[in-house]
Structures are given as C-alpha cells and as structure tokens.
Design a protein around this motif. Sequence first.
Motif, PDB file in Angstrom:
ATOM      1  N   SER A  76       0.857  -1.166   0.012  1.00 51.67           N
ATOM      2  CA  SER A  76      -0.032  -0.081  -0.004  1.00 51.67           C
ATOM      3  C   SER A  76       0.946   1.169   0.134  1.00 51.67           C
ATOM      4  O   SER A  76       1.769   1.279   1.031  1.00 51.67           O
ATOM      5  N   GLY A  77       0.589   2.241  -0.831  1.00 49.45           N
ATOM      6  CA  GLY A  77       1.732   3.324  -1.125  1.00 49.45           C
ATOM      7  C   GLY A  77       2.907   3.101  -1.352  1.00 49.45           C
ATOM      8  O   GLY A  77       3.806   3.505  -1.053  1.00 49.45           O
ATOM      9  N   SER A  78       3.402   1.955  -2.101  1.00 51.75           N
ATOM     10  CA  SER A  78       4.444   1.615  -2.556  1.00 51.75           C
ATOM     11  C   SER A  78       5.509   2.679  -2.962  1.00 51.75           C
ATOM     12  O   SER A  78       6.535   3.011  -2.559  1.00 51.75           O
ATOM     13  N   HIS A  79       4.949   3.413  -4.160  1.00 48.92           N
ATOM     14  CA  HIS A  79       5.757   4.637  -4.642  1.00 48.92           C
ATOM     15  C   HIS A  79       6.052   5.569  -3.513  1.00 48.92           C
ATOM     16  O   HIS A  79       7.093   6.330  -3.463  1.00 48.92           O
ATOM     17  N   PRO A 120       7.403  -2.200   3.902  1.00 46.36           N
ATOM     18  CA  PRO A 120       6.215  -1.673   3.068  1.00 46.36           C
ATOM     19  C   PRO A 120       4.931  -2.043   4.212  1.00 46.36           C
ATOM     20  O   PRO A 120       4.967  -2.481   5.135  1.00 46.36           O
ATOM     21  N   THR A 121       4.042  -0.991   3.888  1.00 43.89           N
ATOM     22  CA  THR A 121       2.447  -1.510   4.266  1.00 43.89           C
ATOM     23  C   THR A 121       1.844  -2.165   3.506  1.00 43.89           C
ATOM     24  O   THR A 121       1.751  -2.192   2.379  1.00 43.89           O
ATOM     25  N   SER A 131       7.846  -8.522   2.297  1.00 45.37           N
ATOM     26  CA  SER A 131       8.441  -7.572   3.179  1.00 45.37           C
ATOM     27  C   SER A 131       9.913  -7.539   3.214  1.00 45.37           C
ATOM     28  O   SER A 131      10.556  -6.612   3.252  1.00 45.37           O
ATOM     29  N   ASP A 132      10.643  -8.754   3.394  1.00 45.31           N
ATOM     30  CA  ASP A 132      11.990  -8.792   3.522  1.00 45.31           C
ATOM     31  C   ASP A 132      12.683  -8.423   2.229  1.00 45.31           C
ATOM     32  O   ASP A 132      13.653  -7.689   2.434  1.00 45.31           O
ATOM     33  N   CYS A 133      12.110  -8.525   0.994  1.00 45.69           N
ATOM     34  CA  CYS A 133      12.802  -8.218  -0.089  1.00 45.69           C
ATOM     35  C   CYS A 133      12.617  -6.561  -0.185  1.00 45.69           C
ATOM     36  O   CYS A 133      13.495  -5.866  -0.749  1.00 45.69           O
ATOM     37  N   PHE A 134      11.583  -6.003   0.100  1.00 47.45           N
ATOM     38  CA  PHE A 134      11.143  -4.627   0.440  1.00 47.45           C
ATOM     39  C   PHE A 134      12.313  -4.018   1.014  1.00 47.45           C
ATOM     40  O   PHE A 134      12.930  -2.964   0.671  1.00 47.45           O
ATOM     41  N   PRO A 189      11.136   9.036   7.138  1.00 49.73           N
ATOM     42  CA  PRO A 189      10.131   7.987   7.148  1.00 49.73           C
ATOM     43  C   PRO A 189       8.663   8.639   6.708  1.00 49.73           C
ATOM     44  O   PRO A 189       8.218   9.563   7.093  1.00 49.73           O
ATOM     45  N   LEU A 190       8.008   7.497   6.421  1.00 49.45           N
ATOM     46  CA  LEU A 190       6.592   7.653   5.940  1.00 49.45           C
ATOM     47  C   LEU A 190       5.728   7.605   7.329  1.00 49.45           C
ATOM     48  O   LEU A 190       6.182   6.269   7.880  1.00 49.45           O
ATOM     49  N   PRO A 191       4.830   8.150   7.623  1.00 54.75           N
ATOM     50  CA  PRO A 191       3.955   7.824   8.792  1.00 54.75           C
ATOM     51  C   PRO A 191       3.424   6.245   8.889  1.00 54.75           C
ATOM     52  O   PRO A 191       3.138   5.814   7.711  1.00 54.75           O
ATOM     53  N   MET A 192       3.327   5.733   9.964  1.00 55.02           N
ATOM     54  CA  MET A 192       2.776   4.434   9.917  1.00 55.02           C
ATOM     55  C   MET A 192       1.415   4.328   9.549  1.00 55.02           C
ATOM     56  O   MET A 192       0.622   5.384   9.832  1.00 55.02           O
ATOM     57  N   GLY A 193       1.276   3.166   9.307  1.00 55.62           N
ATOM     58  CA  GLY A 193      -0.147   2.595   8.764  1.00 55.62           C
ATOM     59  C   GLY A 193      -0.612   3.186   7.139  1.00 55.62           C
ATOM     60  O   GLY A 193       0.322   3.498   6.466  1.00 55.62           O
ATOM     61  N   ASP A 194      -1.832   3.294   6.833  1.00 52.98           N
ATOM     62  CA  ASP A 194      -2.287   3.626   5.706  1.00 52.98           C
ATOM     63  C   ASP A 194      -1.802   5.117   5.260  1.00 52.98           C
ATOM     64  O   ASP A 194      -2.381   5.950   5.876  1.00 52.98           O
TER      65      ASP A 194
END
Length: 178
Positions: free
Chosen positions: A13-16, A167-168, A156-159, A27-32
């Motif tokens: 979710s929100g990959s880019h 990632p989320t 997740s590990d690869c991300f 850092p991007l805020p946690m969650g969606d």
Amino acid sequence: NNPDHPMGAAQSSGSHLTILHALAGKPLPMGDPYAGIGFHRDIVKLWVSQTLGHDKFHTAWSPDNGKRYSEDFPGRTLGKDYPIKTIEEAVCAALPLLKSWPDSLVRWGELQYIESEVLLDAITKLAFEYNIPALPLHDSIIVAIEHHEIAAKVFSDCFRARIGCLPTLKSKQIQCLM
C-alpha cells in the motif's frame, strides 16, 4: 469463481510513496498513507497516483480519472466534488515531502523500476528458495492461499533489503478463475 483454487495476494500500500520517502531518508507515517488526511482515502490515493505519475502538480484531474469517477457516481463531477487544489493542499500538509515533488530529481520511472525490482526479488526467492510459484500484478504478488504468509514475509524482506524500510502490506484472498 472456483472455490477449489483460493489464492492470496500480498499488496504493497503506497509503494511509490514509501519508496520516495525512503530515497529522501524521511520516514513515512505508520499505517495507511492515504488515510486520515480529511478526505476519502481513494481520493487521496488518486491524487498521489496522478501526481507521482507526472512531473508537477496538476491544475485539474485527468480526464480518465474524471470519467471513472462519473461512472462510479453518476451525475457527479470529480473536480467539483473534490477540487484538485484543495486535495493537493491537504495531502502536502499531511505528507510534506510531496510539497517538493515538482523539483524532485526522482520521477515515476525510477519509483516503478525500484518497485519492479522488489517484485522480481520476491518472486525469485519464492521460486528458488521455497519452491512456491508466484505471479506479479502491479505492486502485488499472487500465490496459492497456503503460501500466503510466507509470501507476505518474503515480500516484506525483499522490500526492506532493497529500499531500507518495511512496506505497508495489504493481504486478501482471491478466487482463481479456471
């Protein structure tokens, strides 16, 4: 739908947006990342997707987005219901890194390339280390439901290995059409 072939999908979710923040070291805020901005998450996601797919801020919604909105909400207009400048201001206030998007050296192609590298890493690891077939679909991987948990962990590990943060992930069960 064939209930004998349940599949699981692990989707970022929100990959880019996550990749952009990681590249900037912020850092991007946690969650969606699309929730809690004051507008429906789909509208926020639409604005972010439209913006990150372009090199500056838009002055209007794209015709395709407007058409899809009108099909989903007959008699309504995306630009009137959600003026693009209002959405831009709200999103940039919540996600300040996006304020500098028009001047960013990072563009959609680099974001897409990095995301595709994560997917290739995950699919390769699943195939050769776990003997699990996986299919890519945009920012998702699809596996048989019994492999869903390991696929989510590998994704997740690869991300994290490629981007430096987690990632989320959203997961869902889908039915395979046969």
